[in-house]
Structure formats: structure tokens, C-alpha cells
Motif scaffolding. Structure first.
Motif, PDB file in Angstrom:
ATOM      1  N   UNK A 359      51.763  45.254  46.195  1.00 39.06           N
ATOM      2  CA  UNK A 359      51.049  44.066  45.728  1.00 39.06           C
ATOM      3  C   UNK A 359      49.626  44.102  46.270  1.00 39.06           C
ATOM      4  N   UNK A 360      48.689  43.659  45.440  1.00 39.69           N
ATOM      5  CA  UNK A 360      47.310  43.497  45.898  1.00 39.69           C
ATOM      6  C   UNK A 360      46.993  42.011  45.816  1.00 39.69           C
ATOM      7  N   UNK A 361      46.853  41.370  46.966  1.00 46.57           N
ATOM      8  CA  UNK A 361      46.481  39.950  46.955  1.00 46.57           C
ATOM      9  C   UNK A 361      44.992  39.834  46.698  1.00 46.57           C
ATOM     10  N   UNK A 362      44.620  38.946  45.807  1.00 43.95           N
ATOM     11  CA  UNK A 362      43.204  38.799  45.515  1.00 43.95           C
ATOM     12  C   UNK A 362      42.840  37.328  45.360  1.00 43.95           C
ATOM     13  N   UNK A 363      41.566  37.072  45.654  1.00 42.13           N
ATOM     14  CA  UNK A 363      41.047  35.719  45.509  1.00 42.13           C
ATOM     15  C   UNK A 363      40.065  35.721  44.353  1.00 42.13           C
ATOM     16  N   UNK A 364      40.272  34.813  43.416  1.00 46.47           N
ATOM     17  CA  UNK A 364      39.371  34.744  42.270  1.00 46.47           C
ATOM     18  C   UNK A 364      38.199  33.835  42.637  1.00 46.47           C
ATOM     19  N   UNK A 365      36.990  34.332  42.496  1.00 46.33           N
ATOM     20  CA  UNK A 365      35.813  33.498  42.755  1.00 46.33           C
ATOM     21  C   UNK A 365      35.312  32.849  41.476  1.00 46.33           C
ATOM     22  N   UNK A 366      35.389  33.593  40.368  1.00 45.01           N
ATOM     23  CA  UNK A 366      34.951  32.991  39.116  1.00 45.01           C
ATOM     24  C   UNK A 366      35.688  33.625  37.947  1.00 45.01           C
ATOM     25  N   UNK A 367      35.719  32.903  36.837  1.00 42.57           N
ATOM     26  CA  UNK A 367      36.333  33.424  35.623  1.00 42.57           C
ATOM     27  C   UNK A 367      37.844  33.308  35.611  1.00 42.57           C
ATOM     28  N   UNK A 368      38.438  34.004  34.656  1.00 38.59           N
ATOM     29  CA  UNK A 368      39.890  33.929  34.473  1.00 38.59           C
ATOM     30  C   UNK A 368      40.421  35.337  34.240  1.00 38.59           C
ATOM     31  N   UNK A 369      41.685  35.516  34.516  1.00 36.69           N
ATOM     32  CA  UNK A 369      42.320  36.808  34.279  1.00 36.69           C
ATOM     33  C   UNK A 369      43.690  36.568  33.680  1.00 36.69           C
ATOM     34  N   UNK A 370      43.980  37.329  32.611  1.00 35.92           N
ATOM     35  CA  UNK A 370      45.283  37.187  31.968  1.00 35.92           C
ATOM     36  C   UNK A 370      46.023  38.513  32.030  1.00 35.92           C
ATOM     37  N   UNK A 371      47.339  38.397  31.993  1.00 38.41           N
ATOM     38  CA  UNK A 371      48.170  39.586  31.894  1.00 38.41           C
ATOM     39  C   UNK A 371      47.698  40.388  30.687  1.00 38.41           C
ATOM     40  N   UNK A 372      47.555  41.691  30.828  1.00 37.81           N
ATOM     41  CA  UNK A 372      47.108  42.519  29.702  1.00 37.81           C
ATOM     42  C   UNK A 372      45.605  42.774  29.721  1.00 37.81           C
ATOM     43  N   UNK A 373      44.845  41.962  30.487  1.00 39.14           N
ATOM     44  CA  UNK A 373      43.398  42.191  30.596  1.00 39.14           C
ATOM     45  C   UNK A 373      43.122  43.478  31.381  1.00 39.14           C
ATOM     46  N   UNK A 374      41.877  43.941  31.260  1.00 39.28           N
ATOM     47  CA  UNK A 374      41.472  45.102  32.042  1.00 39.28           C
ATOM     48  C   UNK A 374      40.517  44.640  33.133  1.00 39.28           C
ATOM     49  N   UNK A 375      40.727  45.146  34.349  1.00 39.57           N
ATOM     50  CA  UNK A 375      39.762  44.823  35.400  1.00 39.57           C
ATOM     51  C   UNK A 375      39.015  46.080  35.790  1.00 39.57           C
ATOM     52  N   UNK A 376      37.858  45.857  36.382  1.00 42.42           N
ATOM     53  CA  UNK A 376      36.972  46.958  36.716  1.00 42.42           C
ATOM     54  C   UNK A 376      36.731  46.941  38.219  1.00 42.42           C
ATOM     55  N   UNK A 377      36.769  48.143  38.838  1.00 44.48           N
ATOM     56  CA  UNK A 377      36.525  48.253  40.276  1.00 44.48           C
ATOM     57  C   UNK A 377      35.199  48.983  40.492  1.00 44.48           C
ATOM     58  N   UNK A 378      34.126  48.263  40.857  1.00 44.54           N
ATOM     59  CA  UNK A 378      32.802  48.895  40.959  1.00 44.54           C
ATOM     60  C   UNK A 378      32.755  50.026  41.999  1.00 44.54           C
TER      61      UNK A 378
END
Ligand code: GDP
Length: 732
Positions: A359-378
């Protein structure tokens, strides 16, 4: 479920179940044994997440998952737990400001922060993602040395706090002492909003200072429905005390809050509503610490504590927006908390869950994330698809489809993520400043008991290092030994223990070694050439660097300042690699280099012979060349040591600390004992447990924690350099 209402148009998406206004991300920070686990447990009980109250002493609490945590009774690894709290109608002080919240739950995410000194990095990491904290103190011991550390960290990360003086039921509990400790030792602008009624076995209730009411607990009140206390008029004997505390609180607030100052000046009454709103303003700005008291164990004042979390600690909108930078530049980017901004979050905790996997615990600062979305790791410049999202509610793992700004949740099944990574929308290139972690101070060699386990062991160690940035492991090039490094002997002991339990590898360990560090004291230039021309195709790499001392604690920065293609773009990463490799391996005595800024400024190349390897070698040579000219020094870890002893051994113990190159910082009398505070090099602290026992006939005790790195004095330098040459095994 209630739809979002507060401030809806501007920041809250209409489909989010809890608005940002009604979100609290809090931590419970405390010295070990002050009652953090018990307090968390009680909060989960009263918020209806667990139905049987667990006691730490039975080893069945919800937040203590790991086996050895249960055994040791310390919470080593932080876990984020989500719960919901509805302020009850008719509670004292119900007022216009908070009325709107009544009967609408708040979502409270509790990030459990570890209490042991060896794990301060865990505390730092969780502080980074908190909006507010409850600092729990022991009503008997008051402010203990580690409470000071946790407090300092909360200050460093600008975390607003309320204080909870726990264990008021215990023999020796003294609220005033704890309050004075907070003011004197922590320099906190701390004022009680709840005063104890009685103490020790006669701790019966608290005075609600703001509302001038008494809150009294009955017996047999373990219920998670409704309130477990009664609100009464203050008893005549307590009236003066209550009125004085209110006057003091109003004065304290009026010193810092214009609105209340105005009322006081005009000699108008300050209503509880006005006062509460002002306390909230000041608490959110970290200008005031409201102090509560109670007994988590006896279930007294836990509900009012959760009310205070909601009333006084900030939500994501009440604190300054998070800040990051555009990768590869110095451009600042601010991240306003809003569902309608681009997605931006911070991965703050990796956790291998026995059921759900990584598991990766994360804190959302802004926006929204849905199952199926793609996230980007800079950091890795990689994209990953989110296949599963989860929140932890008590002991349950609950799948969710959608997370919003201000939420804390876990991603399941992602591969290339490390603690501290930013996860965001691809067109929002940002790196949130990663938390800074202290350098390891101790290292040791490890090997598997059975040779065949070597691969399993290094894989296990790698996994543990991914989870915990203060733990490092690597192979010593010269001896091929595996080396582990961390924040103390206990830290490494636990790692070895986890290796055995989770990866089924038994390990032999070498003696612990000090993790010295190297740095420089002046600016210098360096040149590195790697040129081989022996017929056929040769090698050609050539780089020039500048090195500068970096601010203490700033770590290593490597910047590319090449203009005009003196070194072609494709070879720059190879030069950076070389520089970083030299920094890791050390130049002066083979210890890792810290607090240095390196600029790659110039170089040359050859059309045919240049390649990555040649430029990497040039990077190594250039860094080494510059480093040697920049007045290098060796640094050693300095520990903060606190010794508590009966008076008669004070002289002997002071003499001993002096012999250990220690500096005495303070001598204090406390509850009939003498407390000595000192800064002592870790190198001199081996065997201290035995020494202190024999010097005090077993009556003195001590605690220590890493404080800083300082230059090794010349008197001992030669010996360290000699032994570094002969024993390269456990250097870091
Ligand atoms: P942590 O190390 O800060 O998580 O502290 P724990 O919650 O594990 O508590 C340490 C010990 O103190 C345990 O034995 C608890 O039962 C006990 N304890 C916690 N809170 C209270 C309290 O309010 N009163 C009393 N008497 N004991 C408490």
C-alpha cells in the motif's frame, strides 16, 4: 450521506461526502508511553469504528499491527486511520459558528505518529502531511525529553497543536506541573480550556473554562452512542478557580487577537462564541496552544478531545497552501486545496499489508482521483494506472472509487513509488518538497546465517529501505559485505527482527559502527578527465565542477550549469551519476558526503570516443579533485543525552560525561532527582548503559537521541582515519 455544502462553489465538488471544511487531518504526537495508542484507540471507539475497546496492555489495539509492536508496546510504523465524528446537539457551548456543523459528521484522518526516539523520521514524515496535531503528555511525567523533540518537529513543519494532559487518574498526576513544563520547556503559549476536577483516583471531571460549566463522568459509561458525561453547574468550591482561568484565557487571547482585544478595551463581555472563534484563529496560526486534560484509559475527556479537534484544529483550507517546485528549476508552485484544481498528492508512507499487499499512503493536496485514472510521478517520469484505492477504517480496509482534495487514502499495487514522491496529473509538473530526513548515525555489517539466503536477504533489506528512508542498506564494494545503517541500535535490531519474521531470513550481525560523514568548508573547483586513446575506439570524458559548502541539513544538491553544449545533453546524466557515486563513497576517509552543492560547469567531448562511462568517470574524478581542495572535514553524530540520578551520584556522572567529550547543557532538580542534560558524541556512548549502572549502583537512568553532526576534533581524528583504513567494512 450529506452532500457537500460548505463553500461548495469554489472548492468542494458536489459529489464529495465530506467537505474540506469538515475534514481534519491530525496526528497524535507523544513521548512513548504517554498514552498515544490508548488515546487513538478511544477515539476510534467513540467514533464508532471499533466496537470492543482494546487496551494496549492486552496487545490487541487497532493501530498496532505489527507483531513486534505488540510485543514491545511501541508503535513503530505509522498508519493512517479514517473516522467520523458528529458533534452532539446540546453539547456545552453550542453556538452559531459551529451550529452549522452539528449533526453533520466531520471526517477525521488520524495519522499515527511513532513515539520512539529511534523513529523520529517516521514522526517527521507524518508531520509533513498533517494539518494539526494533538500533543499528548503524561500527567505524571509532564514534558519528557522526547516530547520536546516531537514538539520541535511539529514547529518545524508548522503544525498547529492542541495539548492533552493524559493520565490524570494516575498517582502523582499534576496538571499545573505539566502546564508549567509546557510553558517553560517548550516555550508554548499554552492556556487551559479544560481544568481538572480532582486528580489521581479522584479525577472526576473537568471544568469547561470557555463555557464555565462542569463536565462530570459517571460510572459504567462505555457506550459509543451519545455522550458519556453530564454537564453540570460548577461546584461552589471550584467557582473562583474557573473564573480566574477564564479571565486568564481572555487576557491571553486578547494579547494576540484584535477582535477580542477590542472587546476587552471597550469593556464589553466576551461571549463563549467569540472566544472560541478567536481560540480557533490563534491555534490555526500556531500562536496559542489550548490545553485539555483527561484520562484516555478511563475514557474520561476523550469525547471533548474530539470536539476540540473539530473546533480548534485547522482543516485543509485553514492553513497556507502546500508548496512545491517545478522539477529541474527553482520556480515555486503553490497548491491550493480545491477539488477543481489539478490533482497533486504526496506519497508519505509505504506499507506492506498482510492482506492487501503493498500500500502507498498518500495525502491529496488538490484535485480528485478516481479508480482507473492515470497518475504521474515527476521523479521517475513514469505514469501508472490506479487500479485500486483504499481507506483504512479501524481494522477494516475499505475500497473506495474516488478521493478528493484533503483526503488521505492508500493506493494498492503500484510499483515505482518511494516515500516522499509526488503523484500528480501529467500536465501538472510539480515536486512537493520531500520531507528532510536525518542522516543515519550507526551502521553494521549483516550476513545471512545460511549462505543460500543472501539474495532473499538483500531483497528484504531493499524492501525495508523503500519503506523507511532513515534505514539504508548497501554493499561495501571492497569487502562485498552487506551494510545496514539507521538511527540507533534499536532501529537496526527491529530491522533484523522484521527480516526474520517477514522474509524468513536469519541474520548474523557485526558490531555497530559510527556513521561518520564528510563535508567541505570552502568553495573549490575541480577537473576530471577520463581519456584513453590506444588505437581503435578510445574513451573521452572531461568535466569541470564547482563545489560549495551547503547549509547544514540541506543535504546534497547537484546542478547542471552547462550552457552551449560543452558537454552534450545526453552525457550530463552520466556526469551527475559519477558525482553522486563519489559523494556516496566519500573522498576524505570513505564516509558519505553531506551538505554540499555541486555545479557541473564545463567540459569537453570527442565526436567518436565520448561515451557515458567516460563521462561518469570524469564526474567521479572532478568531484574528488574539487573536494580535496575544499578543506574537507570529518563529521560525527552528536547525541542529546538526558540522565536522571539521585543527587549523590551527580559528581561522578558529570565527570564521566566530561571524559566522554560531552558538553553539559543543564543541570536541573526535578521531583527529588537531578536531571543532567548533555551533548555527547555517539562514538563515546558505547557501553554507557553499563557505566551508568556501576557509577550509580543502578539508580540512575538515561535516554538519548541523535541531535546533529559536528566536526571531529583533531585530538581523535587520526585514530578514526586509521581505523577507517583498516576496517572499511561498515562505513556508510
Ligand atoms: P504510547 O506509547 O504513547 O502509545 O502509550 P500507550 O497508549 O501504549 O500507553 C502506555 C501505558 O500507559 C499503557 O500501559 C496504558 O494502559 C497506560 N495509559 C494510557 N493512558 C492512560 C491513562 O489515561 N491513565 C492511566 N492510568 N494509564 C494510561
Amino acid at each position: 450521506m450529506e452532500a457537500a455544502v460548505d463553500n461548495q462553489k469554489t472548492v468542494n465538488a458536489p459529489d464529495r461526502p465530506y467537505t474540506l471544511e469538515r475534514t481534519r487531518n491530525i496526528g497524535i504526537a507523544a513521548h512513548i508511553d504517554a498514552g498515544k495508542t490508548t488515546t487513538t484507540e478511544r477515539i476510534l471507539f467513540y467514533t464508532g469504528l471499533i466496537h470492543k475497546i482494546g487496551d494496549v496492555d492486552d496487545g490487541n489495539t487497532v493501530t498496532d499491527w505489527m507483531e513486534q509492536e505488540r510485543e514491545r508496546g511501541i508503535t513503530i510504523t505509522s498508519a493512517a486511520v479514517t473516522c467520523f465524528w458528529t458533534q452532539k446537539q446540546g453539547k456545552p457551548g453550542e453556538d452559531a459558528i459551529y451550529k452549522a456543523f452539528n449533526n453533520i459528521p466531520h471526517r477525521v484522518n488520524i495519522i499515527d505518529t511513532p513515539g520512539h526516539v529511534d523513529f523520529t523520521a517516521e514522526v517527521e514524515r507524518s508531520m509533513r502531511v498533517l494539518d494539526g496535531a494533538v500533543a499528548v503528555f503524561c500527567g505524571v511525567a509532564g514534558v519528557q525529553p522526547q516530547s520536546e523533540t516531537v514538539w520541535r518537529q511539529a514547529t518545524k513543519y508548522k503544525v498547529p497543536r492542541i495539548a492533552f494532559v493524559n493520565k490524570m487518574d494516575r498517582t502523582g498526576a499534576n496538571f499545573d506541573n505539566a502546564l508549567n513544563d509546557m510553558r517553560n520547556k517548550l516555550k508554548a503559549y499554552a492556556f487551559p480550556i479544560f481544568l481538572p476536577i480532582g486528580a489521581e483516583e479522584r479525577f472526576e471531571g473537568v471544568i469547561d473554562v470557555v463555557n464555565q460549566k462542569a463536565i462530570v463522568w459517571g460510572a459504567g459509561d462505555i457506550t459509543n452512542e451519545g455522550l458519556n458525561y453530564e454537564v453540570k453547574e460548577i461546584a461552589p468550591a471550584d467557582k473562583d478557580r474557573a473564573a480566574m482561568a477564564l479571565a486568564e484565557l481572555i487576557e491571553a487571547v486578547s494579547n494576540k487577537d484584535d477582535r477580542i482585544a477590542e472587546l476587552v478595551l471597550e469593556e464589553k463581555p466576551v461571549t463563549p462564541q467569540e472566544l472560541k472563534a478567536a481560540i480557533r484563529r490563534l491555534t490555526c496560526k500556531i500562536e496559542l496552544v489550548p490545553v485539555l486534560c483527561g484520562s484516555a484509559f478511563k475514557k474520561k475527556a476523550v469525547q471533548v478531545l474530539i470536539d476540540a479537534v473539530v473546533d480548534y484544529l485547522p482543516g485543509p483550507l485553514d492553513i497556507p497552501p502546500a508548496e512545491g517546485i517545478e522539477p529541474g528549476t527553482d520556480n515555486k508552485v503553490t497548491v491550493e486545496a480545491s477539488d477543481f484544481n489539478k490533482f497533486c498528492s504526496l506519497a508519505f508512507k509505504l506499507w506492506t499489508d498482510p492482506y492487501a499487499g503493498k500500500l502507498v499512503f498518500f495525502r491529496v493536496y488538490s484535485g480528485q482521483l478516481k479508480k482507473g485514472d492515470t497518475i504521474y510521478n515527476p521523479r521517475t517520469r513514469k505514469r501508472e494506472r490506479v487500479s485500486r484505492l483504499m481507506v483504512i477504517q479501524g481494522s477494516e480496509r475499505k475500497d473506495v472509487d474516488h478521493v478528493h482534495a484533503g483526503d488521505i487514502a492508500a493506493l494498492v499495487g503500484l510499483r515505482n513509488i518511494t516515500t516522499g514522491d509526488t503523484l500528480c496529473d501529467e500536465d501538472f509538473d510539480i515536486t512537493l518538497e520531500p520531507p528532510t530526513f536525518p542522516e543515519p548515525v550507526i551502521s553494521m555489517a549483516v550476513e545471512p546465517k545460511t549462505k543460500a539466503d543472501r539474495d532473499k536477504m538483500s531483497e528484504g533489506l531493499q524492501r525495508l529501505a523503500e519503506e523507511d528512508p532513515t534505514f539504508r542498506c548497501f554493499t561495501n564494494e571492497e569487502t562485498s559485505q552487506l551494510i545496514i545503517a539507521g538511527m540507533g541500535e534499536l532501529h537496526l535490531e527491529i530491522i533484523i527482527d522484521r527480516l526474520k519474521r517477514e522474509f524468513k531470513v536469519d541474520a548474523n550481525t557485526g558490531a555497530p559502527q559510527i556513521a561518520y560523514r564528510e563535508t567541505i568548508t570552502k568553495q573549490a573547483d575541480g577537473e576530471g578527465k577520463f581519456i584513453r586513446q590506444s588505437g581503435g575506439r578510445g574513451q573521452y570524458g572531461h568535466a569541470l565542477v564547482k563545489v560549495y559548502p551547503n547549509e547544514k541539513g540541506k543535504g546534497v544538491e547537484v546542478l547542471n550549469k552547462i550552457v552551449g553544449g560543452a558537454i552534450p545533453k545526453e552525457y550530463i546524466p552520466a556526469v551527475v551519476d559519477g558525482v553522486e557515486e563519489a559523494i556516496k563513497g566519500g573522498v576524505y576517509a570513505g564516509y558519505q558526503v553531506i551538505d554540499i552543492k555541486v555545479e557541473i560547469v564545463d567540459g569537453t567531448f570527442h565526436e567518436v570516443d565520448s561515451n557515458e562511462l567516460a563521462f561518469k568517470m570524469a564526474g567521479i574524478f572532478a568531484l574528488k579533485d574539487a573536494f580535496k581542495k575544499a578543506n574537507p572535514i570529518l563529521l560525527e553524530p552528536i547525541m542529546k543525552v538526558e540522565v536522571t540520578t539521585p543527587d549523590e551520584y551527580q559528581g561522578d556522572l558529570l565527570g564521566d560525561i566530561n571524559r566522554r567529550r560531552g558538553t553539559i547543557i543543564g543541570i536541573e532538580a526535578k521531583s527529588g532527582q537531578t536531571v543532567l542534560n548533555a551533548h555527547v558524541p555517539l562514538a563515546e556512548m558505547f557501553g554507557y548503559a553499563t557505566a551508568i549502572r556501576s557509577l550509580s549502583k543502578g539508580r540512575a537512568s538515561y535516554s538519548m537521541e541523535p541531535l546533529t553532526f559536528e566536526q571531529v576534533p583533531n585530538s581523535v581524528l587520526a585514530a578514526i582515519l586509521d581505523s577507517a583504513k583498516s576496517k572499511p567494512a561498515a562505513r556508510t
